[in-house]
Every structure is written in C-alpha cells, then in structure tokens.
Design a protein around this motif. Structure first.
Motif, PDB file in Angstrom:
ATOM      1  N   VAL A   1     -29.128  63.877  92.132  1.00 61.45           N
ATOM      2  CA  VAL A   1     -29.767  62.572  92.305  1.00 61.45           C
ATOM      3  C   VAL A   1     -28.772  61.496  91.882  1.00 61.45           C
ATOM      4  O   VAL A   1     -28.172  61.586  90.811  1.00 61.45           O
ATOM      5  N   LYS A   2     -28.606  60.473  92.706  1.00 60.78           N
ATOM      6  CA  LYS A   2     -27.675  59.390  92.365  1.00 60.78           C
ATOM      7  C   LYS A   2     -28.054  58.123  93.132  1.00 60.78           C
ATOM      8  O   LYS A   2     -28.975  58.120  93.946  1.00 60.78           O
ATOM      9  N   ASN A   3     -27.337  57.024  92.848  1.00 54.65           N
ATOM     10  CA  ASN A   3     -27.492  55.740  93.553  1.00 54.65           C
ATOM     11  C   ASN A   3     -28.914  55.179  93.462  1.00 54.65           C
ATOM     12  O   ASN A   3     -29.462  54.688  94.453  1.00 54.65           O
ATOM     13  N   LEU A   4     -29.512  55.192  92.282  1.00 52.60           N
ATOM     14  CA  LEU A   4     -30.869  54.676  92.120  1.00 52.60           C
ATOM     15  C   LEU A   4     -30.845  53.238  91.611  1.00 52.60           C
ATOM     16  O   LEU A   4     -30.101  52.907  90.688  1.00 52.60           O
TER      17      LEU A   4
ATOM     18  N   PHE B   1     -30.167  53.500  96.818  1.00 54.77           N
ATOM     19  CA  PHE B   1     -29.453  52.452  97.567  1.00 54.77           C
ATOM     20  C   PHE B   1     -27.951  52.647  97.437  1.00 54.77           C
ATOM     21  O   PHE B   1     -27.437  52.888  96.341  1.00 54.77           O
ATOM     22  N   PHE B   2     -27.239  52.548  98.570  1.00 56.13           N
ATOM     23  CA  PHE B   2     -25.782  52.599  98.536  1.00 56.13           C
ATOM     24  C   PHE B   2     -25.228  51.912  99.778  1.00 56.13           C
ATOM     25  O   PHE B   2     -25.959  51.611 100.724  1.00 56.13           O
ATOM     26  N   MET B   3     -23.933  51.647  99.770  1.00 59.70           N
ATOM     27  CA  MET B   3     -23.258  50.950 100.860  1.00 59.70           C
ATOM     28  C   MET B   3     -22.144  51.836 101.416  1.00 59.70           C
ATOM     29  O   MET B   3     -21.467  52.532 100.657  1.00 59.70           O
TER      30      MET B   3
ATOM     31  N   ARG C   1     -22.457  48.738 105.927  1.00 56.10           N
ATOM     32  CA  ARG C   1     -23.841  49.135 106.173  1.00 56.10           C
ATOM     33  C   ARG C   1     -24.519  49.379 104.830  1.00 56.10           C
ATOM     34  O   ARG C   1     -23.958  50.008 103.937  1.00 56.10           O
ATOM     35  N   PHE C   2     -25.758  48.879 104.731  1.00 56.28           N
ATOM     36  CA  PHE C   2     -26.524  48.993 103.496  1.00 56.28           C
ATOM     37  C   PHE C   2     -27.662  49.990 103.713  1.00 56.28           C
ATOM     38  O   PHE C   2     -28.498  49.812 104.595  1.00 56.28           O
ATOM     39  N   HIS C   3     -27.674  51.038 102.898  1.00 51.82           N
ATOM     40  CA  HIS C   3     -28.632  52.134 103.048  1.00 51.82           C
ATOM     41  C   HIS C   3     -29.732  52.009 101.998  1.00 51.82           C
ATOM     42  O   HIS C   3     -29.463  51.997 100.790  1.00 51.82           O
TER      43      HIS C   3
ATOM     44  N   THR D   1     -35.410  56.931 105.187  1.00 55.40           N
ATOM     45  CA  THR D   1     -34.047  56.573 105.588  1.00 55.40           C
ATOM     46  C   THR D   1     -34.082  55.255 106.339  1.00 55.40           C
ATOM     47  O   THR D   1     -34.768  55.122 107.353  1.00 55.40           O
ATOM     48  N   GLU D   2     -33.361  54.257 105.810  1.00 55.63           N
ATOM     49  CA  GLU D   2     -33.215  52.956 106.457  1.00 55.63           C
ATOM     50  C   GLU D   2     -31.784  52.475 106.266  1.00 55.63           C
ATOM     51  O   GLU D   2     -31.193  52.685 105.205  1.00 55.63           O
ATOM     52  N   VAL D   3     -31.242  51.820 107.270  1.00 54.69           N
ATOM     53  CA  VAL D   3     -29.897  51.265 107.163  1.00 54.69           C
ATOM     54  C   VAL D   3     -29.859  49.926 107.895  1.00 54.69           C
ATOM     55  O   VAL D   3     -30.535  49.750 108.906  1.00 54.69           O
TER      56      VAL D   3
END
Length: 274
Positions: A96-99, A119-121, A138-140, A164-166
């Motif tokens: 688990v990461k990018n929270l 969330f990550f870019m 792109r922003f995820h 999943t959204e970008v």
C-alpha cells in the motif's frame, strides 16, 4: 526511494513555540498524519510505515496533551487481512502506498471515521503536431481507503474501495467527496461507467470510462463496514460531469450541492443524505 522526512507538530503561543516529533518509536514512521480536535482532545490520526520507504503498513492514532504536546496514548493498527483482500485480491506481494488524507469525522461515541485516496502522478513524452515532443503529466485518483477506529484508537474495520481515475486537467471532476451521518459514510463519484465491475465475490471496481455521459454513484459504508452502492443520477439527468470532489456541504440539513459547468452550460444538483 528512502524516506528522509519526519512529521512535527508545532504549537505557537504567547510563551513561544513548542514542537513535538512523532517518530520516536523504533520501527514506526508516521505517514499522512492529520491533527484533529474532538472536544478538548487533540488527536493525530493517519498512516504509518514500519521502515523508511514509500509503503504504508497500517493506521496510527495518537492522543496528545494540547498544552505540552506530550503523547498520552499511541495505537498502531496493521492493515487487516480483509483490507488487503479488498485491495489486491489474493496477491500477497503487493504494498500500500501513495495515500492522501481526505476526510474525518467523529461519531457520538467518540469513534473516528476517516478516509483517504490513492493519488500519484505520472509523466510521459508525446509527439505534437509540429513534430516535436511535449511532456504530459497525468494525475491518478485511484482507490478509496476508509477506516473506523474506536474512542481508544483500536481498529474496528478498514475497507478499500477499488477505483481508477486519471486526468490531465482539472482534478475537481475526478476523485470523490464523502459525508458521514449516524455512523455511516457516503462516498460520491461521477463516472462514465454504467455499473462497477465485479472482480471476485465481494470486490467491486469503479472505472472512469471514456464516454461523455456521466453517472453519479453513492457508495455507503455502514457502521459495521459493510459496503453497498447505488446509482443516484443517471447520465440522462446529468448533462455535464459534476465537480464531485468540491461540493458545497450544508451539514445542518445533511445536503450536498454539486456543480457542473462547460462553457455557457451549467447544472446544479442537490442531494440529501437520509
């Protein structure tokens, strides 16, 4: 790759400044900590890692003396097996990461309901019309993480909602908003998909889709952590995508207002939580 920061809490007062550092417990490193007031109690809640890298291993709950900033209570709750199955299925080697912390609310009995988003870019190079190359960001906005801790900081449940959204543009049209009432939490999403995809017996994934049509979904987590969902606005009613991550919230009447705008076209919808 290696974590080179620490969280500090500062208190500014007439006598000067007091500072509290959280990472004084061996093998526990604070991640995404949020200071919260519950009555006269100062609580810091968020995530922790068990080593200095970019992964998260569980949820932490700290109670502090608001005057001296002394830590009065610590609780570290590793992610449950149910949470890891929600997120990754049977794959056991995932982390688990990018929270990013999104929202929190205390219930009448002192329990804490809070949620975060993955969330990550990412960046890539793309050819343009003149034959050159441009850098694209792109922003995820992916999975929703929701948890309930009791008044002592013990984990009651933690759930992962697959999403999943970008976007390359305005993030107001992606992500989600949340609202809690009577121990239940509601998450509002605006997606082009007609229905979530079933992956396994109890795992759903909400995908962004590529149609210009938009549907508004609400996902409900009850006081026991059980998940249900409903499509509350059909694409026939939603002429434009709504800014679901930026609602106007009227907590006195349990209403949320969502706004949409595209050129001269505008739309406003009011949703009441019952």
């Amino acid at each position: 790759e290696e974590r080179k920061f620490q969280y500090e809490l500062l208190r500014l007062h007439n006598g000067g400044i007091k500072t509290q550092v959280f990472d004084d417990v061996p093998g526990k490193y604070s991640e995404g900590v949020k200071p919260l007031w519950n009555g006269n109690k100062l609580i810091c809640a968020g995530f922790y890692a068990d080593r200095k890298d970019n992964r998260y291993n569980g949820l932490q709950y700290l109670v502090l003396d608001p005057e001296k900033l002394k830590v009065l209570k610590r609780k570290y709750n590793p992610f449950s097996e149910q949470f890891m199955i929600d997120k990754f299925g049977q794959e056991s080697d995932k982390v688990v990461k990018n929270l990013v912390f999104k929202g929190a609310q205390f219930t009448e009995d002192g329990s804490l309901l809070f949620n975060a988003e993955e969330f990550f870019m990412t960046e890539s190079m793309q050819a343009n019309d003149s034959g050159g190359r441009v850098r694209i960001q792109r922003f995820h906005h992916n999975d929703i993480i929701s948890a309930k801790l009791d008044s002592e900081g013990n984990l009651i449940w933690a759930r992962n909602i697959n999403k999943t959204e970008v976007t390359q543009g305005d993030g107001a049209y992606t992500s989600y908003s949340s609202y809690s009432k009577d121990g239940q939490t509601y998450f509002f999403l605006c997606l082009a998909t007609e229905e979530p995809q079933l992956i396994g017996k109890e795992r759903l994934i909400f995908k962004q889709g590529y149609s210009r049509s938009r549907n508004v979904f609400v996902i409900r987590l009850d006081s026991e952590g059980s998940l249900s969902y409903e499509k509350i606005i059909d694409s026939d009613e939603a002429r434009l995508p709504f800014m679901v991550s930026m609602p106007f919230v009227d907590s006195d009447s349990d209403k949320l207002l969502f706004y949409a705008k595209q050129g001269s076209r505008k739309q406003l919808v009011s949703i009441k939580v019952r």
